[in-house]
Design an enzyme around this catalytic site. Structure first.
Site, PDB file in Angstrom:
ATOM      1  N   HIS A 145       2.735   6.331  10.970  1.00 35.75           N
ATOM      2  CA  HIS A 145       1.392   6.538  10.437  1.00 35.75           C
ATOM      3  C   HIS A 145       0.838   5.205   9.941  1.00 35.75           C
ATOM      4  O   HIS A 145       1.537   4.445   9.266  1.00 35.75           O
ATOM      5  CB  HIS A 145       1.424   7.537   9.275  1.00 35.75           C
ATOM      6  CG  HIS A 145       1.754   8.936   9.703  1.00 35.75           C
ATOM      7  ND1 HIS A 145       0.896   9.704  10.442  1.00 35.75           N
ATOM      8  CD2 HIS A 145       2.862   9.699   9.488  1.00 35.75           C
ATOM      9  CE1 HIS A 145       1.443  10.883  10.668  1.00 35.75           C
ATOM     10  NE2 HIS A 145       2.643  10.907  10.105  1.00 35.75           N
ATOM     11  N   CYS A 187      -2.336   5.203  14.168  1.00 30.95           N
ATOM     12  CA  CYS A 187      -3.789   5.184  13.993  1.00 30.95           C
ATOM     13  C   CYS A 187      -4.261   3.766  13.675  1.00 30.95           C
ATOM     14  O   CYS A 187      -3.597   3.041  12.928  1.00 30.95           O
ATOM     15  CB  CYS A 187      -4.196   6.138  12.868  1.00 30.95           C
ATOM     16  SG  CYS A 187      -3.800   7.870  13.191  1.00 30.95           S
TER      17      CYS A 187
END
Length: 394
Positions: A145, A187
């Protein structure tokens, strides 16, 4: 002027085709930065890349694998000791020969940066060190992440783009690499290489600033997404011919389809010294193999008319080698059986000897006991007889 122009253009094209890496060894640093069961896909991503680079030739002792959680042994895992990256469950990406170098709480920002820069304690094993030099090509892959210029580590800390840039700068000063391929599946992945300034680095990320990276599909039996789209299509590229000779990094970068990824892949080669059209994917996903030339020659041609060749064919040599290996295996099995039989015979003989001694001792004890009882009986009889005679005399 036209002649000069076309000559220069021709040699430029020729140079593109002939450009080769000068590296002599390949390394891979594969890092999952996420823990907890719901991040199953990040573990599967990393293990999938681990399996791919091993298949393409990088040995385990030149792969550093970092996994912060053990999904294979999780009580929530319906497939104990297995990790799958596809709902069909065709390939277990966590086989028995998987060598995890850093696991659990050892997967930290500090340990990762120390690994890259070589600033590790003397107690750290060689298998946990990045033993590269100025001739090493390194594949660095991160999955987890992230956000704008950072990626989370172990759900506790963050690795920033400045940290990575400083580490690569130190590696360059220390001559710890020849070229680096930096890949990130997270991301806003493209922001992680924004601060890089060291030469010889080509970077690619699964999404641009402000974009998310998405999972590919859900496994209903596992109950979670089992692979991310960027990693899935990276593996798909190699399955569809990306392993063939002549395949370049530019082929890989152009393979990613934004409509399938649901994000735009970002890549940067400004710091790279070679044209990506001439960089083979095997320069980072494969390994340099040492070839030893044999002084012997073999005739591999098929003789005309079915006649036997004067020298053995390749199939005959292979068959001969297999027969020799079978004979060696038979000899080893026979030796093992002989040793086992000898050991069994020795044990039997020892057991027999012990039983014989025990039987002999029992006979001797019985005889001594019988003799003792007879002596006691005779003594009692003599005593009674002496008492009777004494009474008669009175």
């Amino acid at each position: 002027m036209k002649v000069v122009f076309f000559a220069v253009f021709f040699f430029m094209l020729l140079g593109i085709g002939l450009s080769q890496s000068t590296h002599t060894n390949n390394w891979a640093v594969l890092v999952c930065t996420s823990r907890f069961w719901f991040n199953y896909r990040h573990i599967a991503n990393t293990l999938s890349l681990y399996r791919a680079v091993k298949q393409m030739g990088i040995p385990d002792n030149q792969i550093i694998l970092m996994l912060p959680d053990d999904m294979a042994c999780s009580p929530r895992n319906p497939f104990t000791a297995h990790v799958f990256n596809n709902h069909a469950h065709e390939i277990n990406v966590y086989p028995d020969d998987t060598e995890v170098d850093y696991r659990g709480t050892d997967v930290t920002v500090e340990n990762f940066l120390r690994l890259l820069t070589g600033r590790q304690d003397n107690t750290i094993a060689r298998s946990k060190r990045l033993l590269t030099d100025e001739n090493s090509n390194i594949l660095i892959y991160l999955s987890g992440h992230g956000g704008n210029e950072f990626i989370k580590f172990n759900d506790q800390e963050e690795l920033s783009s400045h940290d990575l840039a400083d580490a690569f700068h130190q590696m360059r000063k220390q001559k710890r690499y020849n070229e680096i391929l930096f890949m990130v599946d997270t991301c806003q992945a493209a922001t992680l290489y924004r601060q890089f300034r060291s030469p010889g680095i080509v970077s690619i990320g699964s999404s641009l600033q402000g974009e998310n990276s998405y999972s590919h599909h859900v496994d209903n039996q596992v109950g979670l997404s089992v692979v991310d789209r960027f990693t899935y299509y990276t593996l798909d590229f190699f399955e569809k011919g990306g392993k063939r000779p002549g395949t370049t990094l530019l082929d890989l970068f152009n393979f990613y389809n934004p409509s399938k990824l649901m994000s735009n892949v970002g890549w940067n080669s400004d710091l790279f010294t070679r044209d990506l059209r001439s960089v083979a994917v095997s320069d980072f996903f494969g390994a340099v193999q040492k070839v030893i030339a044999s002084p012997y020659s073999y005739n591999l041609s098929v003789p005309a008319g079915g006649e036997e060749a004067s020298s053995p064919s390749a199939s005959a040599l292979l068959q001969q080698q297999q027969q020799q290996q079978q004979q060696q295996r038979r000899k080893r099995r026979l030796a093992g059986r002989v040793a086992a039989a000898s050991a069994t015979s020795a044990v039997f003989s020892l057991n027999f000897d012990m039983k014989f001694v025990a039987g002999l001792l029992s006979v001797v004890v019985a005889a001594l006991f019988s003799y003792f009882m007879d002596a006691v009986t005779v003594s009692k009889l003599r005593t009674n007889h002496a008492r009777k005679r004494l009474q008669q005399d009175r």
